[in-house]
Design an enzyme around this catalytic site. Structure first.
Site, mmCIF file in Angstrom:
data_model
loop_
_atom_site.group_PDB
_atom_site.id
_atom_site.type_symbol
_atom_site.label_atom_id
_atom_site.label_comp_id
_atom_site.label_asym_id
_atom_site.label_seq_id
_atom_site.Cartn_x
_atom_site.Cartn_y
_atom_site.Cartn_z
ATOM 1 N N ASP A 280 -1.383 -5.625 8.909
ATOM 2 C CA ASP A 280 -1.975 -4.705 8.816
ATOM 3 C C ASP A 280 -3.334 -5.298 8.004
ATOM 4 O O ASP A 280 -3.586 -6.211 7.481
ATOM 5 C CB ASP A 280 -1.062 -3.628 7.324
ATOM 6 C CG ASP A 280 -2.301 -2.998 7.059
ATOM 7 O OD1 ASP A 280 -3.181 -1.585 7.734
ATOM 8 O OD2 ASP A 280 -2.443 -1.658 6.433
ATOM 9 N N TRP B 177 0.743 -1.040 0.010
ATOM 10 C CA TRP B 177 0.213 -0.412 0.094
ATOM 11 C C TRP B 177 1.626 1.096 -0.043
ATOM 12 O O TRP B 177 1.705 1.338 0.664
ATOM 13 C CB TRP B 177 -0.290 -0.033 0.801
ATOM 14 C CG TRP B 177 -1.629 1.409 1.363
ATOM 15 C CD1 TRP B 177 -2.764 1.412 0.556
ATOM 16 C CD2 TRP B 177 -1.521 1.844 2.585
ATOM 17 N NE1 TRP B 177 -3.492 2.743 1.048
ATOM 18 C CE2 TRP B 177 -3.286 2.609 2.343
ATOM 19 C CE3 TRP B 177 -1.372 2.528 3.991
ATOM 20 C CZ2 TRP B 177 -3.724 4.100 2.881
ATOM 21 C CZ3 TRP B 177 -1.514 2.487 4.375
ATOM 22 C CH2 TRP B 177 -2.507 3.822 4.258
ATOM 23 N N LYS C 104 -13.490 -0.577 4.705
ATOM 24 C CA LYS C 104 -14.551 -0.937 3.406
ATOM 25 C C LYS C 104 -15.178 -1.809 4.279
ATOM 26 O O LYS C 104 -16.607 -1.934 3.791
ATOM 27 C CB LYS C 104 -13.218 -1.602 3.058
ATOM 28 C CG LYS C 104 -12.454 -0.818 2.273
ATOM 29 C CD LYS C 104 -11.257 -0.402 2.510
ATOM 30 C CE LYS C 104 -10.483 0.495 1.502
ATOM 31 N NZ LYS C 104 -9.416 1.107 2.301
HETATM 32 N N1 PMP Z 1 -3.513 -0.235 4.856
HETATM 33 C C1 PMP Z 1 -3.863 -0.921 3.758
HETATM 34 C C2 PMP Z 1 -3.318 -1.847 3.633
HETATM 35 C C3 PMP Z 1 -4.910 -0.440 2.825
HETATM 36 O O1 PMP Z 1 -5.695 -1.056 2.075
HETATM 37 C C4 PMP Z 1 -5.206 0.645 3.504
HETATM 38 C C5 PMP Z 1 -6.795 1.793 2.710
HETATM 39 N N2 PMP Z 1 -6.729 2.260 1.650
HETATM 40 C C6 PMP Z 1 -5.142 1.093 4.800
HETATM 41 C C7 PMP Z 1 -4.885 0.665 5.582
HETATM 42 C C8 PMP Z 1 -6.143 2.825 5.973
HETATM 43 O O2 PMP Z 1 -6.913 2.543 6.022
HETATM 44 P P1 PMP Z 1 -8.228 3.378 5.953
HETATM 45 O O3 PMP Z 1 -8.996 4.176 4.936
HETATM 46 O O4 PMP Z 1 -9.026 3.393 7.483
HETATM 47 O O5 PMP Z 1 -7.206 4.552 7.320
#
Ligand code: PMP
Length: 399
Positions: free
Chosen positions: A213, A132, A248
């Site tokens: 994560d 990410w 999500k």
């Molecule tokens: N970690 C990963 C791997 C993600 O894909 C995301 C969101 N796209 C997050 C953390 C962050 O999540 P949030 O939108 O709840 O801050």
């Protein structure tokens, strides 16, 4: 001279930049597969029934908006912790876990990273290659040197397991390893449970610090199934960091609902660690916001609403799977000769499609279809109206 005279323009976020380009595109058949959001079959961000019912119940008895405790809502934290570790977890029973409400999964990573910087200032962080895109920046901003470990194998569209194991073997003790516990973003490629077992045992043997994560619990195989990796690490008795997100799974992106969970080795350790984590929060934003946390806590702690939510989440998961199957079938139908069966194996919202940056660019220019230049597409943005157009366009740029 002006105070800000020497400030340079920061690079644009590549994905947000893509959205801006998409919004400015005037073609009627345009499709945005660059996003990181779940859309329903009508192309809308869903409002879950469970959320609406919880909000109705909350509205009917207006509550004053005082400050929450630094660590957030207790029932929210326990609910999040139980989802991760399991209702019958000995770790919970022994008081070896602490959970704090955070500003999304991002906030959980940030609080965790700041606390780690205090705890292990000499350590370096390792993220998957690729990962990410915010992982690197976030840990660097917290003061760490960030390295990568081998992960994706473009040749097989799968996991480079041997490479990953070899990378883990090079890391000094107390290195921090950020792992996607399910539904890897951006590739969609997860290790098998057998592979995870070897990974976890090696992390234990080499005294590395796992930071799991998990932003897509429920989007892989199921709520419980997707927590298997967390529970595997817990069972091995590893102290660890877990950042989780409901953005999500509750379709509550803007409410910033996440949690940071730490597993320690004793109840006494838990209370000392919690006091330090609270200090990190206090000096960041003092305490979390109320509304989203209350909604999630209400759902997680009502057996009826929980069931409604679990069913809705299963619906999202099944729809994504269906879109994967249709994409593969329709690519064939439209004459793509490459084997796309790997798309069926990938999990979660994303797929590393194998498209090159040039093919992605042609998709945009010739077809108004937007994807990330790495070839990542959001399968959750496909629907029964656009799937055919997308498959046909991809088949064309592959020729
Ligand atoms: N970690 C990963 C791997 C993600 O894909 C995301 C969101 N796209 C997050 C953390 C962050 O999540 P949030 O939108 O709840 O801050």
């Amino acid at each position: 001279t002006s105070l800000f005279e020497t400030v340079e323009l920061a690079p644009r976020d590549p994905i947000l930049g893509l959205n801006e380009q998409y919004n400015a595109d005037e073609r009627s058949g345009k499709v945005n597969l660059g996003v990181g959001v779940y859309y329903d079959d009508q192309g809308r961000i869903p409002i879950l029934q469970a959320v609406q019912k919880a909000e109705e119940a909350m509205m009917s008895k207006a509550a004053a908006r005082s400050y929450l405790p630094i660590e957030g809502i207790n029932t929210y934290n326990l609910g999040a912790q139980t989802l991760l570790l399991g209702a019958d977890s000995p770790i919970i029973a022994e008081g070896r876990a602490l959970t704090v409400q955070s500003l999304g999964g991002t906030g959980a990573l940030k609080i965790g990273a700041d606390f780690l910087q205090q705890l292990l200032p000499q350590s370096e962080v390792y993220i998957s290659d690729p990962s990410w895109e915010n992982h690197r920046a976030l840990f660097e901003r917290a003061g760490f040197k960030v390295n990568t470990y081998a992960y994706y194998d473009a040749a097989t569209h799968g996991l480079n397991f041997d490479g990953m194991i070899a990378s883990l073997r090079t890391m000094p003790a107390q290195s921090i390893v950020v792992l996607h516990a399910c539904c890897h973003n951006p590739t969609g490629v997860d290790p098998s449970m057998e592979q995870w077992t070897q990974i976890a045992e090696l992390i234990k043997e080499r005294q590395l610090v796992p930071f799991l994560d998990i932003a897509y619990q429920g989007f892989g195989a199921g709520l419980e199934e997707d927590a298997s990796v967390v529970r595997l690490f817990a069972k091995l008795g590893l102290s660890m960091f877990i950042s989780s997100s409901f953005s999500k799974s509750f379709s509550l992106y803007g409410e910033r609902v996440g949690a940071l969970t730490l597993v320690t080795s004793s109840k006494d350790e838990t209370s000392r660690v919690l006091s330090q984590v609270k200090r990190v929060i206090r000096t960041n934003y003092s305490n979390p916001p109320t509304h989203g946390g209350k909604v999630v806590a209400t759902v997680l702690n009502s057996p009826e609403l929980f069931q409604t939510w679990a069913t809705e989440l299963a619906g999202m998961r099944d729809r994504i799977r269906e879109m994967r199957a249709q994409l593969v079938a329709k690519l064939k139908e439209h004459g793509a000769t490459q084997n796309f069966d790997f798309v069926l194996e990938q999990r979660g919202m994303f797929s590393y499609s194998g498209l090159t940056a040039e093919q992605v660019e042609r998709l945009r220019q010739e077809h108004g279809i937007y994807a990330v230049s790495s070839g990542r597409i959001c399968v959750a943005a496909l629907n029964s109206q656009n799937i055919d157009v997308v498959a046909k366009a991809i088949a064309q740029v592959l020729k």
